[in-house]
Design an enzyme around this catalytic site. Sequence first.
Site, PDB file in Angstrom:
ATOM      1  CG  PHE A   3     -13.177  -3.509  -2.421  1.00 38.62           C
ATOM      2  CD1 PHE A   3     -12.602  -2.049  -2.207  1.00 38.62           C
ATOM      3  CD2 PHE A   3     -12.781  -4.345  -3.354  1.00 38.62           C
ATOM      4  CE1 PHE A   3     -11.563  -2.046  -3.053  1.00 38.62           C
ATOM      5  CE2 PHE A   3     -11.716  -4.134  -3.997  1.00 38.62           C
ATOM      6  CZ  PHE A   3     -10.996  -3.063  -3.819  1.00 38.62           C
ATOM      7  CG  LEU A  12     -18.094   1.107   3.388  1.00 37.93           C
ATOM      8  CD1 LEU A  12     -17.689   2.561   3.545  1.00 37.93           C
ATOM      9  CD2 LEU A  12     -18.866   0.460   4.268  1.00 37.93           C
ATOM     10  N   GLY A  27     -14.116   1.624  -7.728  1.00 39.68           N
ATOM     11  CA  GLY A  27     -14.558   2.656  -8.510  1.00 39.68           C
ATOM     12  C   GLY A  27     -15.120   3.766  -7.874  1.00 39.68           C
ATOM     13  CE1 TYR A  73      -3.092  -2.638   0.202  1.00 35.44           C
ATOM     14  CE2 TYR A  73      -3.721  -2.077   2.500  1.00 35.44           C
ATOM     15  CZ  TYR A  73      -3.950  -3.009   1.301  1.00 35.44           C
ATOM     16  OH  TYR A  73      -5.047  -3.970   1.360  1.00 35.44           O
TER      17      TYR A  73
END
Length: 300
Positions: free
Chosen positions: A223, A225, A229, A64
């Site tokens: 992911f 939530l 994108g 990251y």
Amino acid sequence: MNDFAHGPSTIRIGDLEVRRLGFGAMQLPGPEVWGEPKDPAKARAVLKRTVELGINFIDTSWYYGPFVSNRLIAETLHPYAKDLVIATKLGGKRLPDKSWVAALRPEELRQGCEEDLRTLRLERIDVTHLRIIPHSDVPFRESLDAMIGLQKEGKIRHLALSNVTLDQLREAMAITPIVGVQNLYNVIAGEKKLANFPMGVVAGQEQMLDFCAEKGLAFLPYFPLALPGPRKMVSPVLGEIAKKHGATEAQIAIAWLLARSKALLPIPGTSSPAHLDENWAARTIALDKAEIEAITAARS
């Protein structure tokens, strides 16, 4: 005292116990998870606020940034609180064009583990996920054996898996203890929608979640939530329920995950202290049976 509206407030990961709402560090680096954050002080404030709230599970990785999220965590929180559990993942890396590619060969996994240890200022990582990247030509067993070797050397405390099928999880569990799975799962990622998802995400997540609950494994939905994108919820059901509770759609998304299974450990990330507080408050939202069923039905 249990301050979670749905299920227990804590979850066990091997011999570790953490609050059942963690923090994902993926949004701490700059745009596209690359380079330094636009506001380093704000990123550090998020991390300080994380531990102030009582969140004691942080998910990160050396790639990251690369290295950025780990460095920020160490600079801000080291020496770490005794109850803080830091989880990492190995199996991927970043190229200069910012692309994400597999790094599943034994020597790559070892190098990644050493980078996590170095940048996080740790002698041993609490939980490390073996993340399977699509289209890799490295056999699953070869990568798993390399991780087991790193654990035997004392560099990893607990092994977990990421982006795996139920068959791969069963195969791994027959060889070595596995404490958790980190796969894509959220309020809009139903099985039909995942069928055409272009990131090689594995299907069968309802069965995976039920299996984890049965076997006492933590399921960390990445992911949590939305799909990657534009961060936009696509189900009108969420908006209606959010309005009823005076909450945001993201808060309802987290509340639904906590209600879906006591095996789920959501790890929503953010680069904003205010948004972090908002995510944490979602644990107190009580959804009724009809609301839970409506969200579940909208996922397909």
